[in-house]
Design a protein around this motif. Structure first.
Motif, mmCIF file in Angstrom:
data_model
loop_
_atom_site.group_PDB
_atom_site.id
_atom_site.type_symbol
_atom_site.label_atom_id
_atom_site.label_comp_id
_atom_site.label_asym_id
_atom_site.label_seq_id
_atom_site.Cartn_x
_atom_site.Cartn_y
_atom_site.Cartn_z
ATOM 1 N N TYR A 89 -12.745 22.730 35.558
ATOM 2 C CA TYR A 89 -13.977 21.961 35.723
ATOM 3 C C TYR A 89 -14.759 22.457 36.940
ATOM 4 C CZ TYR A 89 -17.218 18.061 35.908
ATOM 5 O OH TYR A 89 -18.366 17.304 35.930
ATOM 6 N N ASP A 90 -14.032 22.758 38.022
ATOM 7 C CA ASP A 90 -14.678 23.253 39.239
ATOM 8 C C ASP A 90 -15.318 24.618 39.005
ATOM 9 O OD1 ASP A 90 -15.379 23.095 42.025
ATOM 10 O OD2 ASP A 90 -13.767 24.527 42.425
ATOM 11 N N GLU A 94 -19.417 22.731 39.916
ATOM 12 C CA GLU A 94 -18.788 22.671 41.237
ATOM 13 C C GLU A 94 -18.427 21.237 41.619
ATOM 14 O OE1 GLU A 94 -19.824 24.232 45.677
ATOM 15 O OE2 GLU A 94 -20.589 25.337 43.964
ATOM 16 N N LEU A 95 -17.170 21.058 42.022
ATOM 17 C CA LEU A 95 -16.703 19.753 42.502
ATOM 18 C C LEU A 95 -16.828 19.680 44.018
ATOM 19 C CD1 LEU A 95 -13.407 19.183 40.488
ATOM 20 C CD2 LEU A 95 -15.517 17.897 40.290
ATOM 21 N N MET A 99 -13.563 15.214 45.883
ATOM 22 C CA MET A 99 -13.109 15.089 44.498
ATOM 23 C C MET A 99 -11.933 16.026 44.218
ATOM 24 S SD MET A 99 -14.558 12.698 42.924
ATOM 25 C CE MET A 99 -14.084 13.074 41.255
ATOM 26 N N LYS A 100 -12.005 17.248 44.769
ATOM 27 C CA LYS A 100 -10.907 18.204 44.574
ATOM 28 C C LYS A 100 -9.615 17.669 45.164
ATOM 29 C CE LYS A 100 -13.703 22.365 44.835
ATOM 30 N NZ LYS A 100 -13.931 23.606 45.582
ATOM 31 N N ILE A 101 -9.677 17.189 46.389
ATOM 32 C CA ILE A 101 -8.457 16.714 47.048
ATOM 33 C C ILE A 101 -7.922 15.469 46.360
ATOM 34 C CG2 ILE A 101 -9.508 15.291 48.851
ATOM 35 C CD1 ILE A 101 -6.538 17.607 49.387
ATOM 36 N N THR A 102 -8.794 14.611 45.872
ATOM 37 C CA THR A 102 -8.347 13.431 45.139
ATOM 38 C C THR A 102 -7.601 13.836 43.878
ATOM 39 O OG1 THR A 102 -10.203 12.127 45.996
ATOM 40 C CG2 THR A 102 -9.107 11.294 44.025
ATOM 41 N N GLY A 103 -8.158 14.777 43.127
ATOM 42 C CA GLY A 103 -7.502 15.274 41.924
ATOM 43 C C GLY A 103 -6.173 15.937 42.225
ATOM 44 N N GLN A 104 -6.123 16.681 43.313
ATOM 45 C CA GLN A 104 -4.879 17.352 43.701
ATOM 46 C C GLN A 104 -3.817 16.326 44.111
ATOM 47 O OE1 GLN A 104 -6.388 20.021 46.651
ATOM 48 N NE2 GLN A 104 -7.092 21.509 45.130
ATOM 49 N N LEU A 105 -4.227 15.282 44.794
ATOM 50 C CA LEU A 105 -3.277 14.234 45.185
ATOM 51 C C LEU A 105 -2.743 13.495 43.961
ATOM 52 C CD1 LEU A 105 -5.027 12.824 48.382
ATOM 53 C CD2 LEU A 105 -2.865 14.078 48.278
#
Length: 110
Positions: A89-90, A94-95, A99-105
């Motif tokens: 998606y990124d 572009e995220l 949002m990226k860190i939330t998804g990774q967590l």
């Protein structure tokens, strides 16, 4: 026996990543250089496709070859797929870093 699984994932990704890279370049799926980045040439996106296919295939083949001895690590597989989808998606849209860190967590918690 575990070295065989590592080797199979390595060989499959070694074959798929350059193929995905080539297709990305041919289709114009690249990130152009920017001043805030370190690369100077257009960088192909979508390389994660080859990696996630190799990883998933290795887990599935391992389970097929040893169904009684091997459990599919669903948490790891789903977490990896969440990271993959987030990255894909990124690449497309572009995220933001939050949002990226939330998804990774979320993926890591799986």
């Amino acid at each position: 026996m575990s070295w065989l699984y590592f080797l199979s994932a390595f060989v499959v990704s070694l074959a798929l990543v350059p193929l995905v890279r080539y297709v990305s370049i041919q289709r114009g799926l690249v990130v152009e250089p920017r001043k805030d980045r370190w690369h100077h040439d257009p960088t192909p996106t979508m390389g994660g496709i080859g990696i996630v296919l190799a990883f998933s295939a290795t887990i599935i083949v391992t389970w097929i070859l040893n169904p009684s001895e091997t459990e599919i690590p669903w948490g790891i597989l789903v977490g990896a797929l969440v990271i993959f989808i987030l990255g894909l998606y990124d690449d497309i849209k572009e995220l933001s870093p939050p949002m990226k860190i939330t998804g990774q967590l979320v993926a890591a918690s799986l």
